[in-house]
Motif scaffolding. Structure first.
Motif, PDB file in Angstrom:
ATOM      1  N   VAL A  92       0.842  -1.204   0.000  1.00  0.00           N
ATOM      2  CA  VAL A  92       0.000   0.000   0.000  1.00  0.00           C
ATOM      3  C   VAL A  92       0.875   1.251   0.000  1.00  0.00           C
ATOM      4  O   VAL A  92       0.634   2.202  -0.757  1.00  0.00           O
ATOM      5  CB  VAL A  92      -0.947  -0.001   1.221  1.00  0.00           C
ATOM      6  N   ALA A  93       1.910   1.252   0.858  1.00  0.00           N
ATOM      7  CA  ALA A  93       2.797   2.417   0.924  1.00  0.00           C
ATOM      8  C   ALA A  93       3.520   2.638  -0.392  1.00  0.00           C
ATOM      9  O   ALA A  93       3.741   3.784  -0.799  1.00  0.00           O
ATOM     10  CB  ALA A  93       3.810   2.228   2.055  1.00  0.00           C
ATOM     11  N   LEU A  94       3.868   1.551  -1.088  1.00  0.00           N
ATOM     12  CA  LEU A  94       4.608   1.664  -2.337  1.00  0.00           C
ATOM     13  C   LEU A  94       3.707   2.074  -3.498  1.00  0.00           C
ATOM     14  O   LEU A  94       4.006   3.038  -4.214  1.00  0.00           O
ATOM     15  CB  LEU A  94       5.287   0.329  -2.653  1.00  0.00           C
ATOM     16  N   HIS A  95       2.612   1.356  -3.674  1.00  0.00           N
ATOM     17  CA  HIS A  95       1.791   1.544  -4.871  1.00  0.00           C
ATOM     18  C   HIS A  95       0.787   2.691  -4.746  1.00  0.00           C
ATOM     19  O   HIS A  95       0.418   3.292  -5.757  1.00  0.00           O
ATOM     20  CB  HIS A  95       1.055   0.247  -5.204  1.00  0.00           C
ATOM     21  N   ARG A 132       0.934   6.137   0.151  1.00  0.00           N
ATOM     22  CA  ARG A 132       0.350   6.567   1.416  1.00  0.00           C
ATOM     23  C   ARG A 132       1.406   6.565   2.506  1.00  0.00           C
ATOM     24  O   ARG A 132       2.418   5.868   2.417  1.00  0.00           O
ATOM     25  CB  ARG A 132      -0.811   5.651   1.818  1.00  0.00           C
ATOM     26  N   ARG A 133       1.135   7.340   3.552  1.00  0.00           N
ATOM     27  CA  ARG A 133       2.003   7.353   4.729  1.00  0.00           C
ATOM     28  C   ARG A 133       1.256   6.693   5.889  1.00  0.00           C
ATOM     29  O   ARG A 133       1.010   5.501   5.874  1.00  0.00           O
ATOM     30  CB  ARG A 133       2.442   8.781   5.030  1.00  0.00           C
ATOM     31  N   ILE A 134       0.910   7.448   6.918  1.00  0.00           N
ATOM     32  CA  ILE A 134       0.223   6.866   8.065  1.00  0.00           C
ATOM     33  C   ILE A 134      -1.101   6.235   7.655  1.00  0.00           C
ATOM     34  O   ILE A 134      -1.543   5.237   8.222  1.00  0.00           O
ATOM     35  CB  ILE A 134      -0.011   7.944   9.147  1.00  0.00           C
ATOM     36  N   GLY A 135      -1.745   6.818   6.648  1.00  0.00           N
ATOM     37  CA  GLY A 135      -3.005   6.257   6.178  1.00  0.00           C
ATOM     38  C   GLY A 135      -2.890   4.849   5.642  1.00  0.00           C
ATOM     39  O   GLY A 135      -3.916   4.179   5.436  1.00  0.00           O
ATOM     40  N   ALA A 136      -1.658   4.363   5.404  1.00  0.00           N
ATOM     41  CA  ALA A 136      -1.476   2.997   4.916  1.00  0.00           C
ATOM     42  C   ALA A 136      -1.970   1.970   5.937  1.00  0.00           C
ATOM     43  O   ALA A 136      -2.412   0.878   5.555  1.00  0.00           O
ATOM     44  CB  ALA A 136      -0.003   2.750   4.589  1.00  0.00           C
ATOM     45  N   PHE A 137      -1.902   2.297   7.224  1.00  0.00           N
ATOM     46  CA  PHE A 137      -2.390   1.364   8.247  1.00  0.00           C
ATOM     47  C   PHE A 137      -3.886   1.115   8.059  1.00  0.00           C
ATOM     48  O   PHE A 137      -4.330  -0.037   8.005  1.00  0.00           O
ATOM     49  CB  PHE A 137      -2.118   1.916   9.646  1.00  0.00           C
ATOM     50  N   ARG A 147      -5.724   1.712   5.448  1.00  0.00           N
ATOM     51  CA  ARG A 147      -5.993   1.118   4.142  1.00  0.00           C
ATOM     52  C   ARG A 147      -5.738  -0.381   4.156  1.00  0.00           C
ATOM     53  O   ARG A 147      -6.536  -1.175   3.628  1.00  0.00           O
ATOM     54  CB  ARG A 147      -5.112   1.797   3.086  1.00  0.00           C
ATOM     55  N   ALA A 148      -4.631  -0.820   4.770  1.00  0.00           N
ATOM     56  CA  ALA A 148      -4.325  -2.246   4.849  1.00  0.00           C
ATOM     57  C   ALA A 148      -5.377  -2.991   5.662  1.00  0.00           C
ATOM     58  O   ALA A 148      -5.790  -4.104   5.301  1.00  0.00           O
ATOM     59  CB  ALA A 148      -2.942  -2.452   5.454  1.00  0.00           C
ATOM     60  N   LEU A 149      -5.834  -2.392   6.754  1.00  0.00           N
ATOM     61  CA  LEU A 149      -6.867  -3.033   7.570  1.00  0.00           C
ATOM     62  C   LEU A 149      -8.179  -3.156   6.808  1.00  0.00           C
ATOM     63  O   LEU A 149      -8.885  -4.165   6.922  1.00  0.00           O
ATOM     64  CB  LEU A 149      -7.074  -2.241   8.864  1.00  0.00           C
ATOM     65  N   ARG A 150      -8.515  -2.149   6.020  1.00  0.00           N
ATOM     66  CA  ARG A 150      -9.743  -2.223   5.225  1.00  0.00           C
ATOM     67  C   ARG A 150      -9.633  -3.288   4.135  1.00  0.00           C
ATOM     68  O   ARG A 150     -10.595  -4.018   3.865  1.00  0.00           O
ATOM     69  CB  ARG A 150     -10.060  -0.859   4.602  1.00  0.00           C
ATOM     70  N   LEU A 151      -8.468  -3.374   3.511  1.00  0.00           N
ATOM     71  CA  LEU A 151      -8.290  -4.358   2.445  1.00  0.00           C
ATOM     72  C   LEU A 151      -8.438  -5.790   2.949  1.00  0.00           C
ATOM     73  O   LEU A 151      -8.957  -6.656   2.235  1.00  0.00           O
ATOM     74  CB  LEU A 151      -6.914  -4.185   1.798  1.00  0.00           C
ATOM     75  N   THR A 152      -7.967  -6.054   4.160  1.00  0.00           N
ATOM     76  CA  THR A 152      -7.952  -7.427   4.674  1.00  0.00           C
ATOM     77  C   THR A 152      -9.165  -7.746   5.540  1.00  0.00           C
ATOM     78  O   THR A 152      -9.185  -8.789   6.203  1.00  0.00           O
ATOM     79  CB  THR A 152      -6.672  -7.673   5.495  1.00  0.00           C
ATOM     80  N   ARG A 153     -10.165  -6.877   5.540  1.00  0.00           N
ATOM     81  CA  ARG A 153     -11.372  -7.139   6.329  1.00  0.00           C
ATOM     82  C   ARG A 153     -12.034  -8.426   5.838  1.00  0.00           C
ATOM     83  O   ARG A 153     -12.214  -8.646   4.646  1.00  0.00           O
ATOM     84  CB  ARG A 153     -12.347  -5.970   6.208  1.00  0.00           C
ATOM     85  N   GLY A 154     -12.386  -9.287   6.788  1.00  0.00           N
ATOM     86  CA  GLY A 154     -13.019 -10.559   6.451  1.00  0.00           C
ATOM     87  C   GLY A 154     -12.046 -11.684   6.153  1.00  0.00           C
ATOM     88  O   GLY A 154     -12.478 -12.803   5.861  1.00  0.00           O
ATOM     89  N   MET A 155     -10.740 -11.411   6.228  1.00  0.00           N
ATOM     90  CA  MET A 155      -9.746 -12.442   5.926  1.00  0.00           C
ATOM     91  C   MET A 155      -8.875 -12.780   7.141  1.00  0.00           C
ATOM     92  O   MET A 155      -7.854 -13.455   7.000  1.00  0.00           O
ATOM     93  CB  MET A 155      -8.828 -11.974   4.791  1.00  0.00           C
ATOM     94  N   THR A 156      -9.292 -12.330   8.319  1.00  0.00           N
ATOM     95  CA  THR A 156      -8.419 -12.408   9.494  1.00  0.00           C
ATOM     96  C   THR A 156      -7.928 -13.822   9.755  1.00  0.00           C
ATOM     97  O   THR A 156      -6.721 -14.067   9.882  1.00  0.00           O
ATOM     98  CB  THR A 156      -9.149 -11.874  10.734  1.00  0.00           C
TER      99      THR A 156
END
Length: 275
Positions: free
Chosen positions: A173-176, A179-184, A186-195
């Protein structure tokens, strides 16, 4: 729905197709800094200067590891990217990625402060624990205090496992997405339901890594002791540490590629697009 098996298929495809490039990055960014740390630990001694050198080498290893992970991610998700192009992209996003790592380290330190406070309040001598390698002679703790430390430590471990699994796409997320702090978030939203699926992957990686690392260090270290003799045990230990560093470099590469292909699949909303 993202399928873990399709992400793994994409990971193995990237490893097979770009293995030479990835190996060169792993050697430079993952293995060499770890080898430096092993050399300082084996031959450095315990002086203040060596402690400072060890801190510097550890910092360099952290920066190199983050840069290497970003470069591997760039190569994994862009089949047309050259090593130089991926390296430039990683260098451009390195400050943001390091900021994310520093935030994560700061959160971990703050989370560990209660245990440090409890130990200090109960007379635990941290300096003696370091000098005696494990705290031999440290004061015994009351049963209630020991229970608190155990329960709190277990909760920290579980939370850390949950966070690590949910934040697997953090560096992609940070690379593509730049994003900076918002990457946290964003990553949590992307992986929702896959815990639970991601926790299973992390546990599998962890178990395989620990077994492979221990086996490599034990086998190579033992062989080096037999070949070099008891008078060269320090060198034999260093050689064993190098073997473990090779395993760690390989696993760091696999994890970075897996995170990259996971991010691609999550962005696509299903199976990872062809690498």
């Amino acid at each position: 729905m993202v399928r873990i098996d399709s992400v793994w298929d994409g990971t193995t495809e990237v490893l097979g197709r770009r293995g030479g490039l990835l190996a060169s990055i792993a050697f430079l960014a993952f293995f060499l800094p770890s080898a430096g740390q092993a050399a300082v630990a084996a031959y450095g001694g315990t002086s203040t200067g060596v402690a400072l050198l060890s801190a510097v080498v550890t910092l360099v290893a952290l920066v190199a590891s983050v840069w290497g992970s970003l470069t591997v991610i760039g190569l994994a998700n862009d089949p047309a990217a050259s090593r130089a192009a991926a390296g430039r992209q990683a260098t451009a996003r390195l400050p943001a990625a390091l900021l994310l790592m520093l935030v994560a380290i700061a959160v971990a330190v703050v989370a560990a402060l209660p245990t440090v406070g409890v130990l200090a309040a109960n007379g635990y001598d941290f300096q003696a624990a370091v000098q005696r390698a494990g705290g031999a002679g440290a004061p015994k703790l009351a049963p209630g205090v020991a229970l608190f430390l155990f329960v709190y430590g277990l909760l920290l471990l579980l939370v850390a496992l949950w966070l690590y699994a949910r934040l697997l796409p953090l560096l992609p997320v940070a690379l593509h997405e730049r994003r900076r702090i918002g990457a946290f978030g964003r990553a949590l939203r992307l992986t929702r339901g896959m815990t639970w699926r991601l926790i299973g992957v992390v546990l599998l990686f962890g178990v395989v890594f620990m077994v492979a690392s221990w086996a490599a260090q034990a086998v190579v270290g033992t062989a080096a002791r037999l070949l070099l003799g008891a008078e060269h045990i320090t060198t034999a230990t260093f050689i064993g540490a190098l073997a473990a560093a090779l395993v760690a470099a390989a696993f760091a590469t696999v994890v970075a590629v897996f995170g990259a292909r996971l991010y691609a699949a999550l962005r696509a909303g299903g199976a990872a697009p062809a690498a």
